[in-house]
Design a protein around this motif. Sequence first.
Motif, PDB file in Angstrom:
ATOM      1  N   GLU A 164      -2.374  -6.295  -3.082  1.00 38.92           N
ATOM      2  CA  GLU A 164      -3.614  -7.166  -2.768  1.00 38.92           C
ATOM      3  C   GLU A 164      -3.735  -8.323  -3.811  1.00 38.92           C
ATOM      4  O   GLU A 164      -3.424  -8.231  -5.002  1.00 38.92           O
ATOM      5  N   ILE A 180       0.543   2.244  -5.495  1.00 42.31           N
ATOM      6  CA  ILE A 180       1.382   3.347  -4.692  1.00 42.31           C
ATOM      7  C   ILE A 180       1.553   2.877  -3.234  1.00 42.31           C
ATOM      8  O   ILE A 180       2.630   2.822  -2.630  1.00 42.31           O
ATOM      9  N   ASN A 181       0.379   2.576  -2.627  1.00 39.87           N
ATOM     10  CA  ASN A 181       0.729   2.376  -1.285  1.00 39.87           C
ATOM     11  C   ASN A 181       0.696   0.665  -0.750  1.00 39.87           C
ATOM     12  O   ASN A 181      -0.245   0.158  -0.879  1.00 39.87           O
ATOM     13  N   MET A 182       1.975   0.452  -0.458  1.00 36.77           N
ATOM     14  CA  MET A 182       2.235  -0.966  -0.070  1.00 36.77           C
ATOM     15  C   MET A 182       3.243  -0.823   1.016  1.00 36.77           C
ATOM     16  O   MET A 182       3.925  -0.071   1.123  1.00 36.77           O
ATOM     17  N   PRO A 183       2.853  -1.750   1.814  1.00 37.82           N
ATOM     18  CA  PRO A 183       4.141  -2.243   2.902  1.00 37.82           C
ATOM     19  C   PRO A 183       5.577  -2.194   2.330  1.00 37.82           C
ATOM     20  O   PRO A 183       5.544  -2.747   1.289  1.00 37.82           O
ATOM     21  N   GLY A 184       6.458  -1.749   2.931  1.00 36.72           N
ATOM     22  CA  GLY A 184       7.801  -2.074   2.446  1.00 36.72           C
ATOM     23  C   GLY A 184       8.016  -0.766   1.528  1.00 36.72           C
ATOM     24  O   GLY A 184       7.607   0.165   1.775  1.00 36.72           O
ATOM     25  N   SER A 222       7.374   1.612  -1.221  1.00 35.15           N
ATOM     26  CA  SER A 222       6.212   2.170  -1.815  1.00 35.15           C
ATOM     27  C   SER A 222       6.234   2.283  -3.288  1.00 35.15           C
ATOM     28  O   SER A 222       7.230   2.126  -3.873  1.00 35.15           O
ATOM     29  N   LEU A 270       6.033   4.618  -5.265  1.00 33.33           N
ATOM     30  CA  LEU A 270       6.517   5.559  -5.642  1.00 33.33           C
ATOM     31  C   LEU A 270       8.039   5.548  -5.477  1.00 33.33           C
ATOM     32  O   LEU A 270       8.961   5.874  -6.671  1.00 33.33           O
ATOM     33  N   GLU A 271       8.411   4.832  -4.472  1.00 32.32           N
ATOM     34  CA  GLU A 271       9.815   4.461  -4.421  1.00 32.32           C
ATOM     35  C   GLU A 271      10.499   3.566  -5.389  1.00 32.32           C
ATOM     36  O   GLU A 271      11.389   3.666  -6.030  1.00 32.32           O
ATOM     37  N   ASN A 288       0.253  13.100  -4.571  1.00 36.23           N
ATOM     38  CA  ASN A 288       0.737  11.622  -4.948  1.00 36.23           C
ATOM     39  C   ASN A 288       0.835  11.796  -6.474  1.00 36.23           C
ATOM     40  O   ASN A 288       1.806  11.463  -6.899  1.00 36.23           O
ATOM     41  N   HIS A 343      -9.060   4.675   1.717  1.00 37.91           N
ATOM     42  CA  HIS A 343      -7.960   3.864   0.997  1.00 37.91           C
ATOM     43  C   HIS A 343      -8.587   2.550   0.988  1.00 37.91           C
ATOM     44  O   HIS A 343      -8.792   1.655   0.160  1.00 37.91           O
ATOM     45  N   PHE A 356      -1.629   3.341   8.990  1.00 36.73           N
ATOM     46  CA  PHE A 356      -0.554   3.583   7.998  1.00 36.73           C
ATOM     47  C   PHE A 356      -1.086   4.180   6.676  1.00 36.73           C
ATOM     48  O   PHE A 356      -0.394   5.263   6.112  1.00 36.73           O
ATOM     49  N   HIS A 357      -2.156   3.820   6.255  1.00 38.86           N
ATOM     50  CA  HIS A 357      -2.837   4.370   5.050  1.00 38.86           C
ATOM     51  C   HIS A 357      -3.251   5.913   5.278  1.00 38.86           C
ATOM     52  O   HIS A 357      -3.082   6.825   4.452  1.00 38.86           O
ATOM     53  N   HIS A 416       8.257   6.160   4.542  1.00 37.33           N
ATOM     54  CA  HIS A 416       8.025   4.677   4.151  1.00 37.33           C
ATOM     55  C   HIS A 416       8.518   4.284   5.352  1.00 37.33           C
ATOM     56  O   HIS A 416       9.319   4.363   6.092  1.00 37.33           O
ATOM     57  N   VAL A 417       7.494   3.137   5.578  1.00 35.28           N
ATOM     58  CA  VAL A 417       7.817   2.622   6.881  1.00 35.28           C
ATOM     59  C   VAL A 417       7.526   1.008   6.636  1.00 35.28           C
ATOM     60  O   VAL A 417       6.630   0.588   6.169  1.00 35.28           O
TER      61      VAL A 417
END
Lengths: 126, 367
Positions: free
Chosen positions: A9, A58-62, A64, A66-67, A94, B121, B223-224, B234-235
């Motif tokens: 964001e 945590i939640n991002m495209p590509g 993440s 956590l990764e 999570n 989310h 996705f979320h 992971h995508v």
Amino acid sequence: MKILVVDDEKDIQALFEQRFRKEIRSGEMEFAFAFSGEEALIFLEDSGQEAVLILSDINMPGISGLELLRRIKEKYKEPPPIVMMITAYGDNDNHQTAMHLGANDFLTKPLDFNFLKEQLKGYLHD
Amino acid sequence: MNEAAFAEYTKNLVQQGAVGSDEKYVTENRPTDLYLHFLPFLQGMLYVGNDAPLKEQELQLVQNLAEAFSTAYARYEDFTKLEAAKSAVEAAMDELRATQSQLVQQEKLASLGQLTAGIAHEIKNPLNFVNNFSEVSIEMIEEVLEEREKTRLSDRLGRESTDGTLVDDILKDIKVNLQKIHKHGTRANGIVTSMLLHARGGSGKKEPTDLNALVREYVNLCFHGMRAGKNPIHVEIVLDLDTEMGLTPLVKEDFTRVIINLCTNAFDAMRSKSISDQSGNYVPRLRITTKKEAQTMTMVVEDNGPGIPDEIKDKIMQPFFTTKKGTEGTGLGLSISHDIVKAHGGSLNVEIKESEGSAFVIQLPIV
């Protein structure tokens, strides 16, 4: 103290810059921003672990968050950077995964900046 | 057979319910002796009483009669069975129709369920900005007031005024913040509105729709939803959307189900591949392409999962066909998606690339 904020964001930058404007003005804290896990890894690579504290969504495209956390904890050992996870999902899975991967903290959105500021100052003075 | 024996015999038949009453057999000029001939057939027996034994030819005639009667009776029985079967089938059909509409409704709720986490989310993110930008703006206004107080004090003391640019800068920031609050509030409102549209159903009419925007919104929610659900993966999501797309006539609340369904299936397929993958190099990738042509538009939802085995390729669009275990799938997702696309006058087809995943291709008329 340099803090890297990772979130997809874009408005997060303006928010942090305003919320911490006094600390930034006084030079107490310095912020850098990355808008994906990939960008964050490149930043860390280039800056030679200049950031001692990483705040990641945590939640991002590509990659993440956590990764990203896993890779950071695997690659940077001495001294281990402090990584705080921020997520809009406050779910247990999570949370546990993040803690298991070595996260130092787990915060949920909407962010409580007063709490975050205290935490950051705590780490800063340690 | 004499009269007494015949009367006894008839009485027996009445008792057994084989004949209605013995009256019609008791006539004025009844013979004292009868020769009885029994001709059994499949469903019963024909018996002929006569005052003399029947001749070979007569017997043959009666035998033919018995056979004809047997055939007619069999037809009658078939007809009765058919009637019963027909009403049983009709009842079953009614029940099936009721169950089907119930299942379709359940599937709709399930697809909403898949979105709930995504919706949470997507609302918490704008909420984070609304809360924090408004709070920080209050702080900044306080800062401005403090600055002005300082200025007033300096004026009174005849000192040089403090720098006014700080106040200007803060005011500019507050203005930007309020714009951001408005932007994120609108964003949250949009999410709730489309969620309600999806849950309640809209007008049911086709309306000119920005398909690309719909794809962006729902792929993101899916996705979320997946990320917050069980066994997230992971995508990498690639959206290759035709900028010339313009507006497509769509029943929005129906078409979103197609998007949700195809994305959810893709995530499930790629999850199974990422579990079985040994190389460690597998990167799940979802690619959605939209393309506008003269008369039609094409939308492709492509994953790099395990693909679909040849032997089930023809079955996947059938209702209740599922490869998912237990309660994980209703087997209705693709079948409903297929029906929705068909109701739009379009087609939904699957292309399978061996070991490269699968691609679902939707073609819709745009005129």
